[in-house]
Design a protein around this motif. Structure first.
Motif, PDB file in Angstrom:
ATOM      1  N   ALA A 116       1.034   5.019  -5.409  1.00  0.00           N
ATOM      2  CA  ALA A 116       0.836   6.333  -4.792  1.00  0.00           C
ATOM      3  C   ALA A 116      -0.619   6.527  -4.373  1.00  0.00           C
ATOM      4  CB  ALA A 116       1.263   7.430  -5.761  1.00  0.00           C
ATOM      5  N   LEU A 117      -1.548   6.184  -5.263  1.00  0.00           N
ATOM      6  CA  LEU A 117      -2.968   6.323  -4.941  1.00  0.00           C
ATOM      7  C   LEU A 117      -3.373   5.370  -3.827  1.00  0.00           C
ATOM      8  CD1 LEU A 117      -4.428   6.657  -8.557  1.00  0.00           C
ATOM      9  CD2 LEU A 117      -4.016   8.485  -6.882  1.00  0.00           C
ATOM     10  N   PHE A 118      -2.837   4.166  -3.872  1.00  0.00           N
ATOM     11  CA  PHE A 118      -3.096   3.164  -2.835  1.00  0.00           C
ATOM     12  C   PHE A 118      -2.631   3.663  -1.471  1.00  0.00           C
ATOM     13  CE2 PHE A 118      -0.819  -0.084  -0.361  1.00  0.00           C
ATOM     14  CZ  PHE A 118      -1.865  -0.904   0.036  1.00  0.00           C
ATOM     15  N   TYR A 119      -1.419   4.163  -1.404  1.00  0.00           N
ATOM     16  CA  TYR A 119      -0.835   4.639  -0.146  1.00  0.00           C
ATOM     17  C   TYR A 119      -1.651   5.787   0.438  1.00  0.00           C
ATOM     18  CZ  TYR A 119       2.686   6.594   3.036  1.00  0.00           C
ATOM     19  OH  TYR A 119       3.344   7.092   4.140  1.00  0.00           O
ATOM     20  N   LEU A 120      -1.929   6.789  -0.373  1.00  0.00           N
ATOM     21  CA  LEU A 120      -2.652   7.964   0.111  1.00  0.00           C
ATOM     22  C   LEU A 120      -4.100   7.628   0.457  1.00  0.00           C
ATOM     23  CD1 LEU A 120      -1.294  10.618  -2.419  1.00  0.00           C
ATOM     24  CD2 LEU A 120      -0.625  10.326  -0.021  1.00  0.00           C
ATOM     25  N   GLY A 121      -4.744   6.819  -0.383  1.00  0.00           N
ATOM     26  CA  GLY A 121      -6.138   6.470  -0.131  1.00  0.00           C
ATOM     27  C   GLY A 121      -6.321   5.635   1.116  1.00  0.00           C
ATOM     28  N   CYS A 122      -5.514   4.595   1.263  1.00  0.00           N
ATOM     29  CA  CYS A 122      -5.621   3.731   2.446  1.00  0.00           C
ATOM     30  C   CYS A 122      -5.218   4.486   3.706  1.00  0.00           C
ATOM     31  CB  CYS A 122      -4.760   2.487   2.276  1.00  0.00           C
ATOM     32  SG  CYS A 122      -5.385   1.315   1.056  1.00  0.00           S
ATOM     33  N   VAL A 151       0.463  -0.884   3.469  1.00  0.00           N
ATOM     34  CA  VAL A 151       1.548  -1.457   2.672  1.00  0.00           C
ATOM     35  C   VAL A 151       1.913  -2.845   3.195  1.00  0.00           C
ATOM     36  CG1 VAL A 151       3.968  -1.189   2.003  1.00  0.00           C
ATOM     37  CG2 VAL A 151       2.453   0.803   2.009  1.00  0.00           C
ATOM     38  N   LEU A 152       1.937  -2.996   4.528  1.00  0.00           N
ATOM     39  CA  LEU A 152       2.224  -4.305   5.111  1.00  0.00           C
ATOM     40  C   LEU A 152       1.154  -5.324   4.725  1.00  0.00           C
ATOM     41  CD1 LEU A 152       3.368  -3.396   8.753  1.00  0.00           C
ATOM     42  CD2 LEU A 152       4.763  -3.724   6.712  1.00  0.00           C
ATOM     43  N   GLY A 153      -0.106  -4.890   4.746  1.00  0.00           N
ATOM     44  CA  GLY A 153      -1.187  -5.793   4.366  1.00  0.00           C
ATOM     45  C   GLY A 153      -1.064  -6.241   2.919  1.00  0.00           C
ATOM     46  N   ALA A 154      -0.770  -5.295   2.039  1.00  0.00           N
ATOM     47  CA  ALA A 154      -0.595  -5.647   0.636  1.00  0.00           C
ATOM     48  C   ALA A 154       0.627  -6.536   0.447  1.00  0.00           C
ATOM     49  CB  ALA A 154      -0.453  -4.371  -0.199  1.00  0.00           C
ATOM     50  N   ARG A 157      -0.091 -10.148   1.108  1.00  0.00           N
ATOM     51  CA  ARG A 157      -0.790 -10.801   0.002  1.00  0.00           C
ATOM     52  C   ARG A 157       0.111 -11.000  -1.218  1.00  0.00           C
ATOM     53  NH1 ARG A 157      -3.755 -14.596  -1.979  1.00  0.00           N
ATOM     54  NH2 ARG A 157      -4.737 -14.056  -3.961  1.00  0.00           N
ATOM     55  N   LEU A 158       0.978 -10.024  -1.491  1.00  0.00           N
ATOM     56  CA  LEU A 158       1.805 -10.073  -2.687  1.00  0.00           C
ATOM     57  C   LEU A 158       3.045 -10.943  -2.523  1.00  0.00           C
ATOM     58  CD1 LEU A 158       1.669  -6.286  -3.652  1.00  0.00           C
ATOM     59  CD2 LEU A 158       0.407  -8.156  -4.728  1.00  0.00           C
ATOM     60  N   PHE A 159       3.627 -10.930  -1.314  1.00  0.00           N
ATOM     61  CA  PHE A 159       4.880 -11.652  -1.071  1.00  0.00           C
ATOM     62  C   PHE A 159       4.792 -12.491   0.206  1.00  0.00           C
ATOM     63  CE2 PHE A 159       5.841  -7.540  -3.073  1.00  0.00           C
ATOM     64  CZ  PHE A 159       6.431  -7.963  -4.260  1.00  0.00           C
ATOM     65  N   VAL A 211      -7.079  -1.049  10.615  1.00  0.00           N
ATOM     66  CA  VAL A 211      -7.868  -0.670   9.443  1.00  0.00           C
ATOM     67  C   VAL A 211      -6.976  -0.584   8.214  1.00  0.00           C
ATOM     68  CG1 VAL A 211      -9.232   1.174   8.390  1.00  0.00           C
ATOM     69  CG2 VAL A 211      -9.645   0.523  10.765  1.00  0.00           C
ATOM     70  N   GLY A 212      -5.809   0.052   8.360  1.00  0.00           N
ATOM     71  CA  GLY A 212      -4.895   0.179   7.244  1.00  0.00           C
ATOM     72  C   GLY A 212      -4.434  -1.172   6.726  1.00  0.00           C
ATOM     73  N   PHE A 213      -4.044  -2.052   7.629  1.00  0.00           N
ATOM     74  CA  PHE A 213      -3.588  -3.380   7.226  1.00  0.00           C
ATOM     75  C   PHE A 213      -4.689  -4.134   6.493  1.00  0.00           C
ATOM     76  CE2 PHE A 213      -2.622  -7.838   7.665  1.00  0.00           C
ATOM     77  CZ  PHE A 213      -1.237  -7.903   7.546  1.00  0.00           C
ATOM     78  N   SER A 214      -5.908  -4.085   7.012  1.00  0.00           N
ATOM     79  CA  SER A 214      -7.035  -4.776   6.385  1.00  0.00           C
ATOM     80  C   SER A 214      -7.314  -4.228   4.993  1.00  0.00           C
ATOM     81  CB  SER A 214      -8.287  -4.651   7.258  1.00  0.00           C
ATOM     82  OG  SER A 214      -8.070  -5.211   8.540  1.00  0.00           O
ATOM     83  N   LEU A 215      -7.284  -2.901   4.871  1.00  0.00           N
ATOM     84  CA  LEU A 215      -7.527  -2.288   3.563  1.00  0.00           C
ATOM     85  C   LEU A 215      -6.466  -2.711   2.556  1.00  0.00           C
ATOM     86  CD1 LEU A 215      -8.481   1.354   4.638  1.00  0.00           C
ATOM     87  CD2 LEU A 215      -9.994  -0.318   3.567  1.00  0.00           C
ATOM     88  N   GLY A 216      -5.214  -2.726   2.994  1.00  0.00           N
ATOM     89  CA  GLY A 216      -4.139  -3.104   2.092  1.00  0.00           C
ATOM     90  C   GLY A 216      -4.241  -4.543   1.632  1.00  0.00           C
ATOM     91  N   PHE A 217      -4.531  -5.428   2.563  1.00  0.00           N
ATOM     92  CA  PHE A 217      -4.634  -6.843   2.220  1.00  0.00           C
ATOM     93  C   PHE A 217      -5.813  -7.100   1.282  1.00  0.00           C
ATOM     94  CE2 PHE A 217      -5.934 -11.241   2.800  1.00  0.00           C
ATOM     95  CZ  PHE A 217      -4.713 -11.917   2.741  1.00  0.00           C
ATOM     96  N   VAL A 218      -6.970  -6.511   1.607  1.00  0.00           N
ATOM     97  CA  VAL A 218      -8.163  -6.712   0.775  1.00  0.00           C
ATOM     98  C   VAL A 218      -7.961  -6.115  -0.609  1.00  0.00           C
ATOM     99  CG1 VAL A 218     -10.594  -6.084   0.515  1.00  0.00           C
ATOM    100  CG2 VAL A 218      -9.747  -6.871   2.729  1.00  0.00           C
TER     101      VAL A 218
END
Length: 243
Positions: A116-122, A151-154, A157-159, A211-218
């Motif tokens: 939740a924090l990840f989604y709102l913050g990114c 979320v796609l960026g993360a 990295r995760l899957f 920007v969102g994708f980069s933030l999620g992946f990093v």
């Protein structure tokens, strides 16, 4: 544009608990249904009256870059409220489908509160970055695309080995299966090319996507390090259109 959907992800997701993902989807849908944009709320009238209500709605809850650094508090909160505002039925459905597909698995991996924090913050930072880059613009920005791109960026990295069935318009919509590490970087490349060409159609902010994708992946890279990736090939994911 790539269209993706899955054949086995549903079996995986149904066995998981993703209350934050489902809650975000429900909130966005509810906000849209009661808003003047849906056209279903008789309170806002019809014709010119409805159009005026829609414009006022976007200006009140969306991000107006030229107002961001006015010194008032409301414009600084706008990148958060804009995450729950969508410009059309297609905009809403496309974003929510991607959030349902990729969000459930990411939430299961991260945990509910952290997701939740990840989604709102990114999401906030993605819209804020777009506003800073277009500080003189009066065009209102709305939608959850920046957060969902994170979320796609993360997810990448995760899957990275998750199998994604994709439809490519230039291949006559022939369904082809590729791992996430092929499909998602290709999606990013399309966003990058569109941003370089200055394509900023209604409701489309490619820079916020990037920007969102980069933030999620990093974030996933830093937070989980070498333990992030699933070692087994994950089930296919599903979706419909780009966020």
């Amino acid at each position: 544009m790539i269209k993706t959907w899955g054949t086995t992800a549903g079996r995986m997701i149904r066995g998981q608990s993703a209350p934050v993902t489902y809650g975000l989807i429900a909130a966005c849908c509810l906000v849209f249904l009661v808003s003047p944009v849906s056209g279903l709320n008789p309170v806002y009238g019809m014709g010119d009256e409805l159009l005026a209500a829609q414009q006022a709605y976007f200006e009140r809850w969306g991000v107006v870059p030229s107002e961001l650094f006015s010194g008032a508090m409301r414009p600084l909160l706008a990148p958060a409220t804009a995450l729950f505002v969508h410009g059309s039925w297609l905009h809403l459905l496309g974003n929510m489908l991607f959030l349902y597909v990729f969000g459930a698995m990411a939430e299961e991996r991260m945990g509910h509160l952290q997701f939740a924090l990840f989604y709102l913050g990114c999401g906030y930072l993605a819209l804020f970055a777009y506003a800073v880059a277009h500080a003189g613009s009066d065009q209102t920005l709305v939608g959850a695309s920046g957060a969902i791109s994170a979320v796609l960026g993360a997810f990448l990295r995760l899957f990275p080995k998750a199998r994604v069935t994709s439809l490519f318009p230039f291949l006559f919509f022939l369904p082809l299966r590729f791992p996430a590490w092929v499909v998602l970087p290709f999606w990013v490349a399309l966003q990058w090319l569109a941003a370089l060409q200055g394509g900023q159609g209604p409701g489309v902010a490619y820079l916020a996507h990037l920007v969102g994708f980069s933030l999620g992946f990093v974030y996933a890279w830093v937070r989980y390090g070498r333990t992030a990736r699933v070692k087994k090939p994950a089930p296919a994911t599903e979706g419909d259109s780009q966020p």
